[in-house]
Design a protein around this motif. Structure first.
Motif, mmCIF file in Angstrom:
data_model
loop_
_atom_site.group_PDB
_atom_site.id
_atom_site.type_symbol
_atom_site.label_atom_id
_atom_site.label_comp_id
_atom_site.label_asym_id
_atom_site.label_seq_id
_atom_site.Cartn_x
_atom_site.Cartn_y
_atom_site.Cartn_z
ATOM 1 N N GLN A 142 0.821 -1.215 0.000
ATOM 2 C CA GLN A 142 0.000 0.000 0.000
ATOM 3 C C GLN A 142 0.858 1.269 0.000
ATOM 4 N N ALA A 143 2.062 1.194 0.554
ATOM 5 C CA ALA A 143 2.960 2.350 0.468
ATOM 6 C C ALA A 143 3.357 2.592 -0.985
ATOM 7 N N SER A 144 3.677 1.514 -1.698
ATOM 8 C CA SER A 144 4.050 1.647 -3.106
ATOM 9 C C SER A 144 2.889 2.214 -3.918
ATOM 10 N N ARG A 145 1.692 1.716 -3.656
ATOM 11 C CA ARG A 145 0.529 2.219 -4.398
ATOM 12 C C ARG A 145 0.256 3.682 -4.068
ATOM 13 N N ALA A 146 0.479 4.072 -2.820
ATOM 14 C CA ALA A 146 0.285 5.474 -2.446
ATOM 15 C C ALA A 146 1.265 6.381 -3.191
ATOM 16 N N VAL A 147 2.527 5.966 -3.273
ATOM 17 C CA VAL A 147 3.530 6.767 -3.976
ATOM 18 C C VAL A 147 3.163 6.894 -5.451
ATOM 19 N N ALA A 148 2.724 5.816 -6.066
ATOM 20 C CA ALA A 148 2.333 5.865 -7.476
ATOM 21 C C ALA A 148 1.188 6.854 -7.690
ATOM 22 N N ARG A 149 0.224 6.881 -6.760
ATOM 23 C CA ARG A 149 -0.880 7.840 -6.888
ATOM 24 C C ARG A 149 -0.394 9.268 -6.684
ATOM 25 N N LEU A 150 0.436 9.476 -5.656
ATOM 26 C CA LEU A 150 0.953 10.819 -5.397
ATOM 27 C C LEU A 150 1.733 11.363 -6.586
ATOM 28 N N HIS A 151 2.434 10.477 -7.279
ATOM 29 C CA HIS A 151 3.240 10.896 -8.428
ATOM 30 C C HIS A 151 2.432 11.010 -9.700
ATOM 31 N N ARG A 152 1.153 10.688 -9.615
ATOM 32 C CA ARG A 152 0.231 10.811 -10.759
ATOM 33 C C ARG A 152 0.758 10.032 -11.966
ATOM 34 N N LEU A 153 1.079 8.765 -11.714
ATOM 35 C CA LEU A 153 1.593 7.900 -12.766
ATOM 36 C C LEU A 153 0.449 7.258 -13.533
ATOM 37 N N ASP A 154 0.700 6.949 -14.778
ATOM 38 C CA ASP A 154 -0.266 6.242 -15.613
ATOM 39 C C ASP A 154 -0.365 4.798 -15.125
ATOM 40 N N PRO A 155 -1.521 4.359 -14.638
ATOM 41 C CA PRO A 155 -1.635 2.983 -14.124
ATOM 42 C C PRO A 155 -1.220 1.919 -15.135
ATOM 43 N N ALA A 156 -1.322 2.226 -16.416
ATOM 44 C CA ALA A 156 -0.950 1.250 -17.438
ATOM 45 C C ALA A 156 0.561 1.077 -17.536
ATOM 46 N N ARG A 157 1.310 1.999 -16.919
ATOM 47 C CA ARG A 157 2.766 1.931 -16.999
ATOM 48 C C ARG A 157 3.393 1.803 -15.604
ATOM 49 N N VAL A 158 2.650 1.127 -14.720
ATOM 50 C CA VAL A 158 3.127 0.871 -13.365
ATOM 51 C C VAL A 158 2.930 -0.608 -13.051
ATOM 52 N N LEU A 159 3.932 -1.252 -12.494
ATOM 53 C CA LEU A 159 3.836 -2.641 -12.064
ATOM 54 C C LEU A 159 4.126 -2.734 -10.574
ATOM 55 N N PHE A 160 3.316 -3.528 -9.879
ATOM 56 C CA PHE A 160 3.550 -3.821 -8.472
ATOM 57 C C PHE A 160 3.947 -5.291 -8.388
ATOM 58 N N ILE A 161 5.148 -5.533 -7.905
ATOM 59 C CA ILE A 161 5.764 -6.855 -7.977
ATOM 60 C C ILE A 161 6.107 -7.329 -6.568
ATOM 61 N N GLU A 162 5.745 -8.557 -6.258
ATOM 62 C CA GLU A 162 6.083 -9.097 -4.941
ATOM 63 C C GLU A 162 7.507 -9.632 -4.934
ATOM 64 N N GLN A 163 8.283 -9.208 -3.945
ATOM 65 C CA GLN A 163 9.619 -9.764 -3.762
ATOM 66 C C GLN A 163 9.497 -11.194 -3.249
ATOM 67 N N ASN A 164 10.447 -12.012 -3.628
ATOM 68 C CA ASN A 164 10.464 -13.400 -3.180
ATOM 69 C C ASN A 164 10.662 -13.442 -1.664
ATOM 70 N N PRO A 165 9.734 -14.035 -0.903
ATOM 71 C CA PRO A 165 9.930 -14.132 0.546
ATOM 72 C C PRO A 165 11.235 -14.828 0.923
ATOM 73 N N ALA A 166 11.664 -15.774 0.088
ATOM 74 C CA ALA A 166 12.930 -16.464 0.373
ATOM 75 C C ALA A 166 14.112 -15.504 0.289
ATOM 76 N N ALA A 167 14.024 -14.508 -0.593
ATOM 77 C CA ALA A 167 15.105 -13.525 -0.707
ATOM 78 C C ALA A 167 15.161 -12.652 0.545
ATOM 79 N N ILE A 168 13.994 -12.246 1.053
ATOM 80 C CA ILE A 168 13.965 -11.447 2.283
ATOM 81 C C ILE A 168 14.534 -12.256 3.441
ATOM 82 N N ALA A 169 14.106 -13.506 3.534
ATOM 83 C CA ALA A 169 14.578 -14.371 4.623
ATOM 84 C C ALA A 169 16.081 -14.615 4.552
ATOM 85 N N ALA A 170 16.630 -14.550 3.327
ATOM 86 C CA ALA A 170 18.070 -14.774 3.145
ATOM 87 C C ALA A 170 18.898 -13.524 3.405
#
Length: 415
Positions: A197-225
């Motif tokens: 939701q922080a990422s989505r808030a920043v995208a809205r604040l920056h008035r980005l075109d939703p068609a040119r924005v991707l929200f991608i989940e980081q691999n939980p295994a990478a965070i754990a590592a």
């Protein structure tokens, strides 16, 4: 002329190894060691000089006021209750300007201005105190309201770590791009610092075109590592994404969406069979600056630790021999920063702008680099032992050092 400017953080005179960053394996492994603030700052300046010599535009941001009595006062503490709280008030972590803000170039925004949103960094107490002073500095550096729009940090109920979890791809820096926001959902023993939701808030604040924005989940295994930020396992520049095989929760799906949105995209994936996730995190191979040089070729500025790692070096040598999109690998020495968990990418904030629209006091040239070096050499402590944190004598020296730098750069209003 619009171009990418890298703003590196000048490493502050209170640089120390308190091990405050949960999930940052390098920081934890050096907790309690003596630090070398003068060497650290000179190494960081050396990286800036290195990139300036390549013909790249280079800016800088200044250390924040430390020690920070306001932080302790706000929680009714004086530091005697808990050494970790005291160390937090002394932290020089603002040196990692990749966490200062998220930046969207003018070509991507509805109003045609470059937008910057300060990161709240609420997951880590020692970093959560940074954003008001960071924003004050950003508002000075990017004061031209015709070209820049600056935003307060998003509410603290949503963790935001800034550009360390944000990438941009496109045919050029000046052309409309595809903005990639990477968030975490689970880190096992370690917190996922970037909230969707922080990422989505920043995208809205920056008035980005939703068609040119991707929200991608980081691999939980990478965070754990130990990949506490996405920039520990992936970095992008123009049409190229350089990534570890295990960076994203759904790599195949992520690549497919990127290619559909940007047909010119080139994805350079490092397989785990060649460089394990542990090796990638230990060497900070991906915490690199992927840069377009003035001649048009791409270069990867990596820490010496990656260049000296046998398996990483073998993969890099093979990549260079393959005639792929990354044509040069340039090692730099930032060992003091690396020991505290930050490589070349952590030390810089990427801003696409016309340098003429930036306050010139924040732009680096050779003469200014000499002035900065002289102040660091004369005023930065040579070493800080853990037991010295909190001493009045060291506090006076740290405060005086920062004020000397502000004076040398005519930035006294940041005192």
């Amino acid at each position: 002329m619009l171009q990418e400017i890298n703003f590196d953080g000048i490493i502050g005179p209170s640089h120390n190894y308190a091990g405050l960053s949960l999930g940052n394996l390098a920081s934890a492994s050096h907790a309690g060691d003596a630090s070398f603030p003068r060497a650290a700052a000179l190494q960081g300046l050396g990286k800036m000089r290195h990139n300036l010599a390549l013909g790249l535009a280079q800016g800088f941001l200044l250390p924040l006021p430390r020690p920070n009595p306001r932080f302790l006062s706000a929680i009714g503490a004086d530091g005697s209750e808990d050494r970790r709280l005291l160390a937090a008030a002394w932290s020089a972590s603002s040196m990692w300007t990749a966490n200062a803000a998220t930046v969207s170039p003018a070509a991507d925004t509805a109003d045609g201005r470059c937008h910057l949103t300060a990161a709240n960094l609420v997951t880590m107490p020692h970093r959560s105190q940074e954003w008001p002073d960071t924003l004050r500095q950003l508002r000075l550096a990017f004061a031209d309201a015709a070209h820049f729009a600056l935003h307060d940090a998003v509410p603290g109920c949503f963790g935001d770590e800034g550009a360390a979890n944000h990438m941009r791809m496109g045919t050029s820096h000046a052309a409309p791009g595809l903005e990639l926001f990477v968030y975490g959902t689970s880190g096992g023993a370690f917190p996922a610092r970037q909230h969707e939701q922080a990422s989505r808030a920043v995208a809205r604040l920056h008035r980005l075109d939703p068609a040119r924005v991707l929200f991608i989940e980081q691999n939980p295994a990478a965070i754990a590592a130990g990949a506490f930020h996405n920039d520990v396992v992936a970095v992008a520049n123009e049409r190229v994404l350089f990534t570890h095989e295990l960076a994203f929760a759904d790599p195949a799906g992520t690549y497919a969406v990127i290619r559909a949105a940007l047909p010119e995209a080139e994805i350079v994936e490092v397989p785990a069979s060649a460089v394990s996730l542990a090796d990638a995190i230990k060497s900070y191979l991906f915490n690199a600056q992927l840069l377009t040089l003035p001649g048009g070729e791409m270069a990867l500025v990596i820490p010496l630790e990656a260049w000296e790692h046998p398996r990483v070096r073998a993969w890099l040598d093979g990549m260079l021999a393959s005639n792929g999109p990354i044509r040069r690998v340039l090692p730099v020495d930032v060992r003091q920063s690396m020991a505290n968990g930050g490589g070349p990418a952590c030390l810089r904030l990427r801003v696409v702008a016309d340098p003429a629209t930036v306050d010139p006091r924040f732009m680096l040239d050779a003469a200014k680099a000499d002035r900065i070096e002289a102040v660091i050499t004369a005023h930065w402590p040579e070493t800080i032992a853990p037991a010295e944190i909190g001493s009045e004598g060291l506090a006076a020296k740290v405060i005086a050092a920062r004020l000397a730098l502000l004076e040398a750069l005519d930035l006294g209003e940041l005192a």
